[in-house]
Write an enzyme that holds these catalytic residues in place. Structure first.
Site, PDB file in Angstrom:
ATOM      1  N   HIS A 169      -2.817  -3.056  -5.703  1.00  0.00           N
ATOM      2  CA  HIS A 169      -3.211  -2.640  -4.361  1.00  0.00           C
ATOM      3  C   HIS A 169      -4.717  -2.785  -4.210  1.00  0.00           C
ATOM      4  O   HIS A 169      -5.493  -1.947  -4.661  1.00  0.00           O
ATOM      5  CB  HIS A 169      -2.769  -1.192  -4.107  1.00  0.00           C
ATOM      6  CG  HIS A 169      -3.114  -0.693  -2.741  1.00  0.00           C
ATOM      7  ND1 HIS A 169      -3.259   0.640  -2.453  1.00  0.00           N
ATOM      8  CD2 HIS A 169      -3.360  -1.355  -1.572  1.00  0.00           C
ATOM      9  CE1 HIS A 169      -3.577   0.781  -1.186  1.00  0.00           C
ATOM     10  NE2 HIS A 169      -3.647  -0.418  -0.630  1.00  0.00           N
ATOM     11  N   GLU A 172      -5.714  -0.349  -7.200  1.00  0.00           N
ATOM     12  CA  GLU A 172      -4.696   0.551  -7.726  1.00  0.00           C
ATOM     13  C   GLU A 172      -3.631  -0.279  -8.445  1.00  0.00           C
ATOM     14  O   GLU A 172      -3.050  -1.191  -7.852  1.00  0.00           O
ATOM     15  CB  GLU A 172      -4.020   1.332  -6.597  1.00  0.00           C
ATOM     16  CG  GLU A 172      -4.681   2.632  -6.236  1.00  0.00           C
ATOM     17  CD  GLU A 172      -3.891   3.413  -5.187  1.00  0.00           C
ATOM     18  OE1 GLU A 172      -3.830   4.642  -5.303  1.00  0.00           O
ATOM     19  OE2 GLU A 172      -3.358   2.793  -4.245  1.00  0.00           O
ATOM     20  N   SER A 202       0.814  -1.217   0.000  1.00  0.00           N
ATOM     21  CA  SER A 202       0.000   0.000   0.000  1.00  0.00           C
ATOM     22  C   SER A 202       0.848   1.269   0.000  1.00  0.00           C
ATOM     23  O   SER A 202       0.301   2.366  -0.051  1.00  0.00           O
ATOM     24  CB  SER A 202      -0.916   0.006   1.230  1.00  0.00           C
ATOM     25  OG  SER A 202      -0.148  -0.055   2.422  1.00  0.00           O
ATOM     26  N   ASN A 243      -3.526   6.024  -0.337  1.00  0.00           N
ATOM     27  CA  ASN A 243      -2.906   6.092   0.990  1.00  0.00           C
ATOM     28  C   ASN A 243      -2.101   7.366   1.211  1.00  0.00           C
ATOM     29  O   ASN A 243      -1.940   7.806   2.349  1.00  0.00           O
ATOM     30  CB  ASN A 243      -2.035   4.862   1.230  1.00  0.00           C
ATOM     31  CG  ASN A 243      -2.878   3.689   1.706  1.00  0.00           C
ATOM     32  OD1 ASN A 243      -4.042   3.851   2.041  1.00  0.00           O
ATOM     33  ND2 ASN A 243      -2.288   2.515   1.731  1.00  0.00           N
TER      34      ASN A 243
END
Length: 287
Positions: free
Chosen positions: A142, A154, A121, A192
């Site tokens: 991700h 992602e 992440s 993130n």
């Protein structure tokens, strides 16, 4: 030549690994789920079975389809069982050295044309790829928690990732009914990089006695239309994971805006990690 992905390997039978295995199995893919502890594998199978059962009870999945999906997941302690996998997704701790060791193992056993993906992440995919013997086949996938319900994946291209690998993985994400969005390889990527510092700043609000955890969450829900307060979300993610990501951002960008909150560090030192330990910013002992 277009890569054909049919058999999937997943490394790590924790929350993310079991969810990733379920997502692929429900979509018809054969999955090999590996961990270093049999107890983790047994727990993962139980979690997947319960998750599939909830989908059936909500009429989102036929009982026969749930049973078939569970049957497509094979668990193993042996990395050698990935020898014929077309894609292996690593989903373990957010520690580069741990991931590097796993990718070295995978380099040893998988075919040269197999794709190696990381569910990281926040860690640089370029750095991960550089630690392998065939960097062009490494890519980031991700997924988000809970994997069966969250639509986004992602896709992160390392500097070395080939166009063929990127196209094959993007197509695969669409095939399992999720939305692939591409992010450049930068610490934290997009979600993130935005989300975790917000949680960290909410923690600072508590640390500085600006507001109580309850009021911080209520204000963000009522004032910013967030479906869940940032502290509740941190508890759901796991405060240890929040700290890992903040430390990766802080080290990677060398920017004080990513400095982890002292209270976040204290919570982790105390073992108050959120839902998984029954205590974080809120008490989950009765749940």
């Amino acid at each position: 030549m277009t890569l054909k992905i049919q058999k999937i390997g997943v490394v790590g039978a924790g929350t993310m690994g079991s969810g990733i295995a379920q997502a692929f199995a429900v979509s018809g893919y054969e999955v090999v789920l590996r961990d270093i502890a049999q107890g983790a594998l047994d727990h993962a199978r139980s979690v997947v079975e319960s998750s599939l059962g909830r989908l059936v009870s909500k009429n989102k999945l036929e009982a026969a389809a749930a049973e078939a999906a569970l049957g497509r997941i094979k668990t193993t302690l042996a990395v050698e069982d990935f020898h014929d996998a077309d894609l292996v997704v690593e989903a373990v701790l957010e520690k580069f050295e741990v991931k590097k060791a796993i990718f070295s193992e995978l380099d040893r056993v998988v075919r040269d044309d197999a794709v190696l993906a990381s569910n990281t992440s926040s860690i640089s995919l370029t750095k991960i790829a550089a630690a392998t013997k065939i960097p062009s086949r490494v890519i980031g996938m991700h997924f988000f928690n809970p994997v069966p319900m969250m639509a986004l994946v992602e896709i992160i291209r390392a500097l070395q990732t080939s166009d063929e690998v990127a196209a094959a993985v993007t197509s695969l994400v669409s095939a399992i009914g999720k939305d692939a969005r591409v992010a450049r390889d930068s610490y934290g990527f997009v979600v993130n990089r935005v989300l975790i510092p917000m949680i960290n700043e909410a923690i600072n609000c508590v640390y500085e006695n600006v507001a109580t955890p309850e009021d911080v969450d209520a204000m963000m829900k009522l004032g910013a239309a967030h479906p869940m307060g940032p502290l509740s979300l941190g508890d759901l993610i796991g405060l240890d994971i929040v700290l890992d990501v903040m430390e990766t951002l802080y080290a990677g960008f060398n920017d004080p805006k990513f400095r982890p909150s002292p209270l976040l560090k204290q919570m982790c030192d105390a073992g108050y990690l959120g839902r998984k330990t029954k205590r974080g910013f809120f008490d989950y002992s009765a749940k």
